[in-house]
Write a protein that holds these residues in place. Structure first.
Motif, short mmCIF file in Angstrom:
data_model
loop_
_atom_site.label_atom_id
_atom_site.label_comp_id
_atom_site.label_asym_id
_atom_site.label_seq_id
_atom_site.Cartn_x
_atom_site.Cartn_y
_atom_site.Cartn_z
N PRO A 128 0.76 -1.25 0.09
CA PRO A 128 -0.05 0.01 0.09
C PRO A 128 1.04 1.39 0.04
O PRO A 128 1.99 1.46 0.81
CB PRO A 128 -0.80 -0.14 1.26
N GLU A 186 -10.22 8.59 2.71
CA GLU A 186 -9.68 7.95 4.06
C GLU A 186 -8.40 7.10 3.40
O GLU A 186 -7.57 6.99 4.49
CB GLU A 186 -10.73 7.01 4.36
N LYS A 187 -8.32 6.37 2.45
CA LYS A 187 -7.27 5.35 2.13
C LYS A 187 -6.05 6.26 2.01
O LYS A 187 -5.09 5.80 2.34
CB LYS A 187 -7.73 4.44 1.04
N HIS A 190 -3.91 7.18 5.30
CA HIS A 190 -3.06 6.30 6.05
C HIS A 190 -1.78 6.77 5.49
O HIS A 190 -0.70 6.20 6.53
CB HIS A 190 -3.40 4.95 5.65
N GLY A 214 -5.75 8.44 9.98
CA GLY A 214 -5.49 7.12 8.74
C GLY A 214 -4.89 5.94 9.68
O GLY A 214 -4.20 5.12 9.08
N ALA A 290 -14.34 -1.51 8.61
CA ALA A 290 -12.94 -0.93 8.42
C ALA A 290 -11.97 -1.71 9.36
O ALA A 290 -12.43 -2.20 10.40
CB ALA A 290 -12.91 0.37 8.58
N LEU A 295 -9.72 4.28 9.18
CA LEU A 295 -9.35 3.72 7.80
C LEU A 295 -10.94 3.46 7.13
O LEU A 295 -12.01 3.44 7.75
CB LEU A 295 -8.61 2.32 8.08
N PRO A 296 -10.93 3.30 5.73
CA PRO A 296 -12.15 3.21 5.24
C PRO A 296 -12.63 1.77 5.09
O PRO A 296 -12.01 0.76 5.36
CB PRO A 296 -11.64 3.36 3.58
N ASP A 298 -13.86 -1.76 3.77
CA ASP A 298 -13.49 -2.54 2.76
C ASP A 298 -14.04 -3.93 2.89
O ASP A 298 -14.50 -4.49 3.70
CB ASP A 298 -11.89 -2.67 2.81
N TRP A 333 -11.96 -1.99 -2.16
CA TRP A 333 -12.61 -0.92 -1.86
C TRP A 333 -12.97 -0.28 -3.17
O TRP A 333 -12.29 -0.42 -4.38
CB TRP A 333 -11.93 0.07 -1.02
N GLU A 336 -10.42 0.42 -6.42
CA GLU A 336 -9.07 -0.41 -6.31
C GLU A 336 -8.20 -0.51 -7.46
O GLU A 336 -8.67 -0.84 -8.49
CB GLU A 336 -9.45 -1.43 -5.52
N ASP A 484 1.55 -4.03 4.69
CA ASP A 484 1.14 -2.78 5.03
C ASP A 484 2.25 -1.76 4.22
O ASP A 484 2.82 -2.25 3.37
CB ASP A 484 0.79 -2.20 6.28
#
Length: 515
Positions: A128, A186-187, A190, A214, A290, A295-296, A298, A333, A336, A484
């Motif tokens: 990510p 929101e994503k 992070h 985030g 979430a 965090l969003p 998902d 999400w 994506e 992550d």
């Protein structure tokens, strides 16, 4: 009120494992933020962004202690790029602030030498925000090298390359969005730290009530900018009180859903406090669940939460997954880039708990077919959320074996079983870079649940794998494997997988958990 699943074990080993399951549930209640390993990337960002935060010297020492002999930090291969960029830039920042320090200068020099080769070696793994983090940190390091700190004069004017395939254009667009004051998805929050000075008190970013941005210490520090009293500073003091920090905190829903789902599926007897189940149900809103606040929502977390709740006898309507259905597969999400095999395996598991819901049977067939199409030629599956194919293959094999009967499904399952049999190590373990308890647990669970009964090759492989697991004696250490911003380990989730595999190894343990 508590919910109980599964019959009581009858052996001393079963009693011990039931006790371990109780300990996992108690740990989730006692520490709702969740347990996860410290991150070199995130800790390096906190060193650079928040030298005023208690534990700063501990964080610097922790980084120095974790530098590898080759000058890098982090996992093997391309997984070292992001943590090494972060740690090296952090040490350069400390040197610029405080002047010469031979250990720091030496570590920074070795880090720069490593980066000069690593950045020229091609695109890093798909973690990510890598496409934002690498350009941002490479730019920050280049600024340091324009006028290097004392002890690094030989790096003056050096510009590090940007890996092929990484375009700084997206970073420019994200920074432009922040400068405009418009709300930030929101994503993106992070990884807010990639915005540099533009992250500080950005108008389009709103911390949670607990102060986190985030769910990230680095993003929160970047937004806060300076140690002003308030929830954001309180959050940083809590998460960073002991020095190094994880990439994400809290991970409340993620941890609880995965632990309970893994244990219930394996038939491990569980007594779960009603309050924990109620909190897990409450975390599933109209758009799903979430990983944690900030965090969003998902499809991955939503589907595993729905599966765990159904196994505990407290099901929720699976229509919450509808928003993630692309018509061919389920996205993690909306919007994506790419697609996740394990997310779709978990969706199939969740739908399988509601076979009578209108339209579910047809959707299950479609998702199963998509998963079969994603299988690698050698029989494995890989995924964007974990470094090991053992994890993705375990997720898909169990989802297909338990929930799908369409054309080609059984053949795909047999190919997946074949890959697991062929990839077992001589000592009975499984693992990408070396045998680990975590990956061995996934393989044992997959073979136990998906292979044909009374297959002599499978029986022999399981016996070797179970013997190796018993030698680890419940330990779940080893390399970090989850994706992550940096590789990490969700401690209780990995422990749950090892426990579940050990439970399945007990010939006196019973079948699937029942509410």
């Amino acid at each position: 009120m508590s919910l109980t699943a599964g019959p009581a074990p009858v052996t001393r080993a079963g009693d011990a494992r039931a006790g371990q399951a109780r300990e996992l549930v108690e740990a989730m209640v006692d520490n709702p933020a969740g347990q996860t390993s410290a991150s070199v990337y995130e800790t390096g960002r906190l060193v650079a962004l928040a030298p005023w935060l208690p534990g700063h010297d501990v964080r610097v020492s922790w980084l120095l202690d974790r530098q590898r002999a080759d000058g890098g930090w982090g996992g093997p291969g391309g997984y070292a790029l992001v943590p090494t960029l972060s740690a090296t830039e952090a040490l350069l920042t400390v040197l610029r602030r405080h002047g010469p320090a031979a250990p720091l200068a030496g570590a920074a020099h070795r880090g720069l030498t490593f980066l000069a080769g690593a950045l020229d070696a091609g695109a890093p793994p798909d973690l990510p925000a890598t496409d934002l983090i690498v350009p941002a940190l490479r730019e920050a390091v280049d600024r340091h090298l324009a006028q290097p700190p004392a002890g690094l004069a030989d790096w003056a004017g050096v510009r590090l390359p940007l890996p092929a395939g990484l375009d700084p254009g997206r970073l420019t667009r994200v920074r432009g969005l922040l400068a405009s004051g418009r709300p930030v998805p929101e994503k993106l929050a992070h990884a807010l730290e990639v915005a540099g000075d533009g992250a500080c008190r950005a108008a389009g970013v709103r911390p949670t009530e607990a102060g986190a941005v985030g769910a990230s210490p680095a993003a929160t520090a970047a937004w806060l900018g300076r140690p002003e009293p308030g929830p954001a500073l309180d959050y940083l003091r809590t998460v960073g009180g002991r020095g190094p920090v994880p990439c994400a905190s809290p991970i409340t829903v993620f941890e609880r859903a995965w632990v309970l789902g893994i244990l219930a599926r394996a038939g491990v007897p569980l007594t779960v406090p009603g309050s924990l189940v109620a909190e897990l149900r409450a975390a599933v809103g109209a758009s799903g669940a979430a990983t944690g606040p900030g965090l969003p929502a998902d499809a991955d977390t939503t589907s595993v939460t729905l599966y765990a709740l159904a196994r505990l006898g407290r099901p929720l309507d699976v229509s919450r997954l509808d928003a993630y259905d692309t018509g061919r597969h389920f996205c993690t999400w909306p919007g994506e880039d790419g697609a996740s095999v394990t997310t779709n395996a978990h969706v199939l598991d969740a739908l399988g708990q509601h076979p009578g819901h209108p339209g579910v049977a047809a959707t299950m067939d479609r998702v199963a077919g998509w998963l079969v199409e994603r299988q690698e030629p050698d029989g494995r599956w890989g995924d964007r959320w974990h470094a090991s194919a053992c994890y993705a293959t375990y997720c898909v094999l169990l989802a297909l074996a338990e929930n799908a009967t369409g054309t080609g499904v059984r053949a795909a399952v047999e190919r997946g079983v074949g890959w697991l049999l062929d990839s077992q190590r001589a000592d009975g373990s499984w693992g990408r870079w070396g045998g680990t308890a975590e990956e061995t647990a996934y393989a044992v669970l997959a073979l136990s649940g998906a292979a044909r009964p009374e297959d002599t090759r499978v029986d022999a492989a399981l016996a070797r794998g179970r013997r190796r697991l018993s030698e680890w004696d419940g330990r779940a250490d080893g390399p970090l494997l989850w994706h992550d911003k940096d590789l990490y380990r969700p401690t209780l989730i990995v422990r749950a997988a090892v426990l579940a595999a050990s439970w399945s190894a007990d010939p006196t343990s019973t079948g699937p958990a029942t509410p």
